[in-house]
Design an enzyme around this catalytic site. Sequence first.
Site, mmCIF file in Angstrom:
data_model
loop_
_atom_site.group_PDB
_atom_site.id
_atom_site.type_symbol
_atom_site.label_atom_id
_atom_site.label_comp_id
_atom_site.label_asym_id
_atom_site.label_seq_id
_atom_site.Cartn_x
_atom_site.Cartn_y
_atom_site.Cartn_z
ATOM 1 N N CYS A 43 9.036 5.684 -5.594
ATOM 2 C CA CYS A 43 8.435 6.485 -4.530
ATOM 3 C C CYS A 43 9.407 6.583 -3.356
ATOM 4 O O CYS A 43 10.190 5.667 -3.097
ATOM 5 C CB CYS A 43 7.129 5.847 -4.076
ATOM 6 S SG CYS A 43 6.253 6.811 -2.808
ATOM 7 N N ASP A 45 8.699 6.324 -0.369
ATOM 8 C CA ASP A 45 8.235 5.462 0.718
ATOM 9 C C ASP A 45 9.361 4.545 1.202
ATOM 10 O O ASP A 45 10.011 3.864 0.405
ATOM 11 C CB ASP A 45 7.047 4.617 0.229
ATOM 12 C CG ASP A 45 6.291 3.942 1.359
ATOM 13 O OD1 ASP A 45 6.927 3.180 2.118
ATOM 14 O OD2 ASP A 45 5.078 4.165 1.486
ATOM 15 N N ARG A 47 9.352 1.834 2.555
ATOM 16 C CA ARG A 47 9.102 0.397 2.422
ATOM 17 C C ARG A 47 9.441 -0.137 1.032
ATOM 18 O O ARG A 47 9.276 -1.336 0.774
ATOM 19 C CB ARG A 47 7.629 0.098 2.735
ATOM 20 C CG ARG A 47 7.208 0.473 4.142
ATOM 21 C CD ARG A 47 5.699 0.436 4.309
ATOM 22 N NE ARG A 47 5.044 1.470 3.502
ATOM 23 C CZ ARG A 47 3.724 1.637 3.413
ATOM 24 N NH1 ARG A 47 2.922 0.804 4.068
ATOM 25 N NH2 ARG A 47 3.224 2.615 2.672
ATOM 26 N N HIS A 99 3.797 1.850 -6.181
ATOM 27 C CA HIS A 99 3.457 0.764 -5.254
ATOM 28 C C HIS A 99 2.027 0.919 -4.763
ATOM 29 O O HIS A 99 1.546 2.035 -4.552
ATOM 30 C CB HIS A 99 4.437 0.710 -4.070
ATOM 31 C CG HIS A 99 4.348 1.884 -3.132
ATOM 32 N ND1 HIS A 99 3.618 1.853 -1.961
ATOM 33 C CD2 HIS A 99 4.905 3.115 -3.198
ATOM 34 C CE1 HIS A 99 3.736 3.014 -1.349
ATOM 35 N NE2 HIS A 99 4.508 3.803 -2.070
ATOM 36 N N CYS A 102 0.143 3.537 -1.931
ATOM 37 C CA CYS A 102 0.943 4.764 -1.937
ATOM 38 C C CYS A 102 0.181 5.915 -1.280
ATOM 39 O O CYS A 102 -0.918 6.287 -1.713
ATOM 40 C CB CYS A 102 1.309 5.131 -3.378
ATOM 41 S SG CYS A 102 2.269 6.646 -3.521
#
Length: 212
Positions: A43, A45, A47, A99, A102
Amino acid sequence: MSNSINLLKQGNIKWVESVKEKDPTFFDELAKGQSPEFLWIGCSDSRVPATQITDTMPGSIFVQRNIANMVVHTDSNLLSVVYYAVKVLKVKHIVVCGHYGCGGVKAAMSNQKFGFLDNWLLHIKDAYRANAKELDAIENEDDRFNRFVELNVKEQVQNLAKVSFLQEEWDQGEFPYIHGWVYSLKDGLIKDLGYTINSNQGLQEVYKYSGE
């Protein structure tokens, strides 16, 4: 120019100094080429950085990221990355890593409009539709959300297995293996879903390509 962007450049200098302190020849060797064993489809993202959460150095993982770690068969960017990884770099393992928490998966579970993003979210909604019976039976919303993250990863592993040039590789041997993982933002740990594919045997007949 804002100070925040300068922090990135300062951080780069500190990182280079730290790496050189541990291994003075690291960048000389890195510049010679790459031979990663892994392709990571994750992803976007911020993080979930692949090398940091696996404690690996640059050169270890070839990376492709998008919203909700999707494998879309009309995504020429993703397919180009996978093709290069498999045909040129000869990676042995492909990890599809979602994750928990998400935002893309969460958005796709709702009926809210997100403008242009709705076009991408349709692919995630399709994954929900494919697993609607199991997901709709989960009453707790958080539990349903977490389970959908897992099921979405499995759907993307299957989507990858449907790609013809991956099946060509399996005609020649056992690699690459495709693994489904989920990362937890709460504790930093990766959960192996125990879902690994290295052949087209589990696919419906219509998705299988002949080796001839």
